[in-house]
Write a protein that holds these residues in place. Sequence first.
Motif, mmCIF file in Angstrom:
data_model
loop_
_atom_site.group_PDB
_atom_site.id
_atom_site.type_symbol
_atom_site.label_atom_id
_atom_site.label_comp_id
_atom_site.label_asym_id
_atom_site.label_seq_id
_atom_site.Cartn_x
_atom_site.Cartn_y
_atom_site.Cartn_z
ATOM 1 N N LEU A 78 -20.644 4.545 63.871
ATOM 2 C CA LEU A 78 -20.126 5.330 62.752
ATOM 3 C C LEU A 78 -21.165 6.385 62.360
ATOM 4 N N PRO A 79 -21.264 7.479 63.138
ATOM 5 C CA PRO A 79 -22.255 8.503 62.787
ATOM 6 C C PRO A 79 -21.953 9.121 61.424
ATOM 7 N N GLY A 80 -23.015 9.464 60.716
ATOM 8 C CA GLY A 80 -22.863 10.101 59.412
ATOM 9 C C GLY A 80 -22.310 9.188 58.336
ATOM 10 N N LEU A 81 -22.504 7.873 58.466
ATOM 11 C CA LEU A 81 -21.959 6.919 57.495
ATOM 12 C C LEU A 81 -22.629 7.102 56.133
ATOM 13 N N VAL A 82 -21.786 7.266 55.094
ATOM 14 C CA VAL A 82 -22.265 7.374 53.715
ATOM 15 C C VAL A 82 -21.448 6.447 52.829
ATOM 16 N N ALA A 83 -22.044 6.073 51.703
ATOM 17 C CA ALA A 83 -21.373 5.256 50.688
ATOM 18 C C ALA A 83 -21.312 6.080 49.407
ATOM 19 N N ARG A 84 -20.165 6.029 48.732
ATOM 20 C CA ARG A 84 -19.989 6.789 47.491
ATOM 21 C C ARG A 84 -19.424 5.852 46.426
ATOM 22 N N PRO A 85 -20.227 5.525 45.387
ATOM 23 C CA PRO A 85 -19.701 4.698 44.295
ATOM 24 C C PRO A 85 -18.577 5.462 43.571
ATOM 25 N N TRP A 86 -17.567 4.719 43.076
ATOM 26 C CA TRP A 86 -16.469 5.356 42.344
ATOM 27 C C TRP A 86 -16.051 4.482 41.165
ATOM 28 N N GLU A 87 -15.442 5.134 40.181
ATOM 29 C CA GLU A 87 -14.879 4.452 39.008
ATOM 30 C C GLU A 87 -13.570 5.127 38.652
ATOM 31 N N SER A 88 -12.614 4.356 38.147
ATOM 32 C CA SER A 88 -11.368 4.937 37.646
ATOM 33 C C SER A 88 -10.717 3.955 36.687
ATOM 34 N N VAL A 89 -9.754 4.459 35.947
ATOM 35 C CA VAL A 89 -8.960 3.617 35.062
ATOM 36 C C VAL A 89 -7.551 3.582 35.654
ATOM 37 N N PHE A 90 -7.046 2.375 35.925
ATOM 38 C CA PHE A 90 -5.727 2.204 36.517
ATOM 39 C C PHE A 90 -4.965 1.198 35.678
ATOM 40 N N ASN A 91 -3.798 1.603 35.155
ATOM 41 C CA ASN A 91 -3.001 0.745 34.270
ATOM 42 C C ASN A 91 -3.839 0.188 33.123
ATOM 43 N N GLY A 92 -4.708 1.046 32.588
ATOM 44 C CA GLY A 92 -5.511 0.650 31.437
ATOM 45 C C GLY A 92 -6.710 -0.224 31.759
ATOM 46 N N GLN A 93 -6.949 -0.482 33.034
ATOM 47 C CA GLN A 93 -8.088 -1.318 33.412
ATOM 48 C C GLN A 93 -9.125 -0.488 34.158
ATOM 49 N N GLN A 94 -10.380 -0.695 33.809
ATOM 50 C CA GLN A 94 -11.494 -0.024 34.479
ATOM 51 C C GLN A 94 -11.682 -0.647 35.854
ATOM 52 N N ARG A 95 -11.724 0.189 36.881
ATOM 53 C CA ARG A 95 -11.948 -0.288 38.252
ATOM 54 C C ARG A 95 -13.125 0.469 38.841
ATOM 55 N N HIS A 96 -13.806 -0.166 39.781
ATOM 56 C CA HIS A 96 -14.934 0.502 40.426
ATOM 57 C C HIS A 96 -15.135 -0.099 41.804
ATOM 58 N N GLY A 97 -15.862 0.613 42.640
ATOM 59 C CA GLY A 97 -16.124 0.132 43.990
ATOM 60 C C GLY A 97 -16.991 1.108 44.747
ATOM 61 N N ILE A 98 -17.004 0.948 46.053
ATOM 62 C CA ILE A 98 -17.768 1.827 46.931
ATOM 63 C C ILE A 98 -16.820 2.313 48.018
ATOM 64 N N ALA A 99 -16.751 3.630 48.193
ATOM 65 C CA ALA A 99 -15.951 4.228 49.262
ATOM 66 C C ALA A 99 -16.897 4.601 50.394
ATOM 67 N N TYR A 100 -16.500 4.276 51.622
ATOM 68 C CA TYR A 100 -17.320 4.585 52.791
ATOM 69 C C TYR A 100 -16.657 5.695 53.585
ATOM 70 N N ARG A 101 -17.483 6.576 54.140
ATOM 71 C CA ARG A 101 -16.981 7.702 54.921
ATOM 72 C C ARG A 101 -17.935 7.937 56.073
ATOM 73 N N ALA A 102 -17.408 8.302 57.242
ATOM 74 C CA ALA A 102 -18.220 8.654 58.396
ATOM 75 C C ALA A 102 -17.627 9.905 59.028
ATOM 76 N N THR A 103 -18.428 10.590 59.830
ATOM 77 C CA THR A 103 -17.936 11.798 60.493
ATOM 78 C C THR A 103 -17.097 11.456 61.707
ATOM 79 N N ALA A 104 -17.291 10.235 62.258
ATOM 80 C CA ALA A 104 -16.556 9.837 63.459
ATOM 81 C C ALA A 104 -16.608 8.328 63.617
ATOM 82 N N VAL A 105 -15.744 7.815 64.514
ATOM 83 C CA VAL A 105 -15.826 6.427 64.967
ATOM 84 C C VAL A 105 -15.687 6.478 66.484
ATOM 85 N N ALA A 106 -16.632 5.827 67.169
ATOM 86 C CA ALA A 106 -16.675 5.878 68.630
ATOM 87 C C ALA A 106 -17.067 4.508 69.163
ATOM 88 N N PRO A 107 -16.726 4.227 70.428
ATOM 89 C CA PRO A 107 -17.191 2.969 71.013
ATOM 90 C C PRO A 107 -18.708 2.888 70.896
#
Length: 116
Positions: A78-107
């Motif tokens: 997973l070249p270029g792998l990054v983690a991005r913390p996030w927060e949002s309110v959904f149906n009145g509840q605070q939610r949070h997590g980590i979103a992962y992103r990469a530039t590619a996926v290869a064998p």
Amino acid sequence: MRVIRVDASTATILLTEAPAPKVRDRQTGEIAKDTVSGEALMTVGVVYIDEGESSLIQVAIPESGVSEGLAVGAPVALPGLVARPWESVFNGQQRHGIAYRATAVAPGTFPMAQAG
């Protein structure tokens, strides 16, 4: 939000879910797009194993970064792998997590065992 680069050089990353379109809106079926390029995004499921610990994560990848020859259960890179913390309110509840992103996926390959 802050973007954190992930050093995956010593990790074993195994594909657990084949690439699939990333859905932005489940009600409409709208596919998520990269905010800069406008390219469709895909997600893959992987198990990320490093220093004796493992995590199941979903990683977003631009559609053009998905390589041929991927096999569920096989190692991937997973070249270029990054983690991005996030927060949002959904149906009145605070939610949070980590979103992962990469530039590619290869064998990938299994990391060489360290002589100890």
